[in-house]
Design an enzyme around this catalytic site. Sequence first.
Site, PDB file in Angstrom:
ATOM      1  N   LYS A   9       7.418  -6.179   6.359  1.00 25.68           N
ATOM      2  CA  LYS A   9       6.203  -6.652   7.022  1.00 25.68           C
ATOM      3  C   LYS A   9       6.473  -7.936   7.817  1.00 25.68           C
ATOM      4  O   LYS A   9       7.518  -8.580   7.636  1.00 25.68           O
ATOM      5  CB  LYS A   9       5.118  -6.878   5.960  1.00 25.68           C
ATOM      6  CG  LYS A   9       4.707  -5.602   5.200  1.00 25.68           C
ATOM      7  CD  LYS A   9       3.615  -5.899   4.167  1.00 25.68           C
ATOM      8  CE  LYS A   9       3.200  -4.622   3.431  1.00 25.68           C
ATOM      9  NZ  LYS A   9       2.085  -4.881   2.476  1.00 25.68           N
ATOM     10  N   TYR A  49      -3.116   2.076   7.919  1.00 21.65           N
ATOM     11  CA  TYR A  49      -3.770   1.768   6.643  1.00 21.65           C
ATOM     12  C   TYR A  49      -5.160   2.389   6.535  1.00 21.65           C
ATOM     13  O   TYR A  49      -5.998   1.881   5.792  1.00 21.65           O
ATOM     14  CB  TYR A  49      -3.843   0.258   6.440  1.00 21.65           C
ATOM     15  CG  TYR A  49      -2.579  -0.343   5.846  1.00 21.65           C
ATOM     16  CD1 TYR A  49      -2.115   0.069   4.592  1.00 21.65           C
ATOM     17  CD2 TYR A  49      -1.862  -1.332   6.503  1.00 21.65           C
ATOM     18  CE1 TYR A  49      -0.970  -0.490   4.030  1.00 21.65           C
ATOM     19  CE2 TYR A  49      -0.720  -1.907   5.940  1.00 21.65           C
ATOM     20  CZ  TYR A  49      -0.288  -1.476   4.705  1.00 21.65           C
ATOM     21  OH  TYR A  49       0.843  -2.035   4.129  1.00 21.65           O
ATOM     22  N   PHE A  57     -10.235  -5.928   1.804  1.00 20.28           N
ATOM     23  CA  PHE A  57      -9.084  -6.611   2.410  1.00 20.28           C
ATOM     24  C   PHE A  57      -8.576  -5.937   3.686  1.00 20.28           C
ATOM     25  O   PHE A  57      -7.592  -6.380   4.278  1.00 20.28           O
ATOM     26  CB  PHE A  57      -7.946  -6.750   1.391  1.00 20.28           C
ATOM     27  CG  PHE A  57      -7.432  -5.453   0.784  1.00 20.28           C
ATOM     28  CD1 PHE A  57      -6.555  -4.633   1.491  1.00 20.28           C
ATOM     29  CD2 PHE A  57      -7.803  -5.070  -0.503  1.00 20.28           C
ATOM     30  CE1 PHE A  57      -6.069  -3.452   0.941  1.00 20.28           C
ATOM     31  CE2 PHE A  57      -7.319  -3.889  -1.073  1.00 20.28           C
ATOM     32  CZ  PHE A  57      -6.454  -3.080  -0.346  1.00 20.28           C
ATOM     33  N   ASN A 112       3.101  -9.599   1.051  1.00 18.96           N
ATOM     34  CA  ASN A 112       4.026  -9.206  -0.015  1.00 18.96           C
ATOM     35  C   ASN A 112       5.289  -8.532   0.518  1.00 18.96           C
ATOM     36  O   ASN A 112       5.895  -7.710  -0.151  1.00 18.96           O
ATOM     37  CB  ASN A 112       3.289  -8.348  -1.058  1.00 18.96           C
ATOM     38  CG  ASN A 112       2.691  -7.100  -0.466  1.00 18.96           C
ATOM     39  OD1 ASN A 112       2.877  -6.813   0.723  1.00 18.96           O
ATOM     40  ND2 ASN A 112       1.978  -6.334  -1.272  1.00 18.96           N
ATOM     41  N   HIS A 115       6.372  -2.721   2.465  1.00 15.09           N
ATOM     42  CA  HIS A 115       5.525  -1.561   2.211  1.00 15.09           C
ATOM     43  C   HIS A 115       6.414  -0.415   1.780  1.00 15.09           C
ATOM     44  O   HIS A 115       7.523  -0.256   2.290  1.00 15.09           O
ATOM     45  CB  HIS A 115       4.774  -1.135   3.486  1.00 15.09           C
ATOM     46  CG  HIS A 115       4.152   0.230   3.341  1.00 15.09           C
ATOM     47  ND1 HIS A 115       2.933   0.408   2.747  1.00 15.09           N
ATOM     48  CD2 HIS A 115       4.624   1.477   3.631  1.00 15.09           C
ATOM     49  CE1 HIS A 115       2.661   1.725   2.704  1.00 15.09           C
ATOM     50  NE2 HIS A 115       3.671   2.380   3.238  1.00 15.09           N
ATOM     51  N   GLU A 126       3.280   8.886   6.829  1.00 13.35           N
ATOM     52  CA  GLU A 126       3.746   7.566   7.285  1.00 13.35           C
ATOM     53  C   GLU A 126       5.035   7.660   8.108  1.00 13.35           C
ATOM     54  O   GLU A 126       5.192   6.932   9.091  1.00 13.35           O
ATOM     55  CB  GLU A 126       3.948   6.654   6.071  1.00 13.35           C
ATOM     56  CG  GLU A 126       2.617   6.292   5.418  1.00 13.35           C
ATOM     57  CD  GLU A 126       2.752   5.459   4.154  1.00 13.35           C
ATOM     58  OE1 GLU A 126       1.713   5.081   3.585  1.00 13.35           O
ATOM     59  OE2 GLU A 126       3.901   5.182   3.733  1.00 13.35           O
TER      60      GLU A 126
HETATM   61  P1  IDP Z   1       1.058  -1.198  -2.109  1.00 12.44           P
HETATM   62  O1  IDP Z   1       1.533  -1.823  -0.813  1.00 12.44           O
HETATM   63  O2  IDP Z   1       1.753  -1.800  -3.295  1.00 12.44           O
HETATM   64  O3  IDP Z   1       1.097   0.308  -2.094  1.00 12.44           O
HETATM   65  P2  IDP Z   1      -1.838  -0.950  -1.782  1.00 12.44           P
HETATM   66  O4  IDP Z   1      -2.829  -0.996  -2.884  1.00 12.44           O
HETATM   67  O5  IDP Z   1      -1.568   0.367  -1.132  1.00 12.44           O
HETATM   68  O6  IDP Z   1      -0.479  -1.635  -2.295  1.00 12.44           O
HETATM   69  O7  IDP Z   1      -2.353  -1.981  -0.666  1.00 12.44           O
HETATM   70  C1  IDP Z   1      -1.770  -2.003   0.616  1.00 12.44           C
HETATM   71  C2  IDP Z   1      -1.507  -3.432   0.997  1.00 12.44           C
HETATM   72  O8  IDP Z   1      -2.760  -4.110   1.118  1.00 12.44           O
HETATM   73  C3  IDP Z   1      -0.733  -4.263  -0.027  1.00 12.44           C
HETATM   74  O9  IDP Z   1       0.658  -4.110   0.060  1.00 12.44           O
HETATM   75  C4  IDP Z   1      -1.158  -5.668   0.335  1.00 12.44           C
HETATM   76  O10 IDP Z   1      -0.482  -6.146   1.500  1.00 12.44           O
HETATM   77  C5  IDP Z   1      -2.627  -5.458   0.683  1.00 12.44           C
HETATM   78  N1  IDP Z   1      -3.521  -5.644  -0.481  1.00 12.44           N
HETATM   79  C6  IDP Z   1      -3.663  -4.815  -1.552  1.00 12.44           C
HETATM   80  N2  IDP Z   1      -4.575  -5.281  -2.421  1.00 12.44           N
HETATM   81  C7  IDP Z   1      -5.036  -6.440  -1.873  1.00 12.44           C
HETATM   82  C8  IDP Z   1      -6.001  -7.411  -2.300  1.00 12.44           C
HETATM   83  O11 IDP Z   1      -6.632  -7.293  -3.347  1.00 12.44           O
HETATM   84  N3  IDP Z   1      -6.193  -8.484  -1.455  1.00 12.44           N
HETATM   85  C9  IDP Z   1      -5.518  -8.632  -0.280  1.00 12.44           C
HETATM   86  N4  IDP Z   1      -4.616  -7.754   0.148  1.00 12.44           N
HETATM   87  C10 IDP Z   1      -4.362  -6.667  -0.640  1.00 12.44           C
HETATM   88 MG    MG Z   2       0.049   1.642  -0.913  1.00 13.15          MG
END
Ligand code: IDP
Ligand code: MG
Length: 139
Positions: A9, A49, A57, A112, A115, A126
């Site tokens: 990212k 997304y 979010f 984070n 992805h 994807e």
């Molecule tokens: P993942 O990337 O571990 O699969 P997902 O639940 O699919 O997690 O969420 C997609 C992305 O959205 C996450 O990687 C993160 O960047 C963001 N995200 C997920 N949950 C939150 C949240 O509670 N607050 C802010 N951003 C979030």
């Molecule tokens: Mg995900």
Amino acid sequence: MEKTLSIIKPDGVKKGVIGEVINRFENNGLRVVAVKMLWMDKKEAEGFYDVHKDKGFYDSLTDFMSSGPAVVMVLEGENAIAKNRQIMGATNPANAEEGTIRKEFASGIERNIVHGSDSPETATFEISYFFNALEIFDY
Ligand code: IDP
Ligand code: MG
């Protein structure tokens, strides 16, 4: 052999950990079979997304994902989807295991670093979102 989509990212690219992240994949049996750098616009990030469009979010996440260049890759290997997610660590770095990418480099639950697809169905969607067949190599 399974394929999965990985993204470094915009926060990972800005931090200068592209090589570090790819090393971890290669050292753990995942092979890069497609790779490019691109800068998503807001609409492209929203399309990627779309599964999260009803989440609180979503707007912030798609702003972040369109805030700079990202490196998108197709990784191939045995159990590539689960293996990639294991190497990445939990979504929230506070819950991620020691030694994972997110534990070491992520600054928060949104920023984070990486992805990874979460199922064969999402991997298919994807991968095709970013790559056509001629850009994915069998070697
Ligand atoms: P993942 O990337 O571990 O699969 P997902 O639940 O699919 O997690 O969420 C997609 C992305 O959205 C996450 O990687 C993160 O960047 C963001 N995200 C997920 N949950 C939150 C949240 O509670 N607050 C802010 N951003 C979030
Ligand atoms: Mg995900």
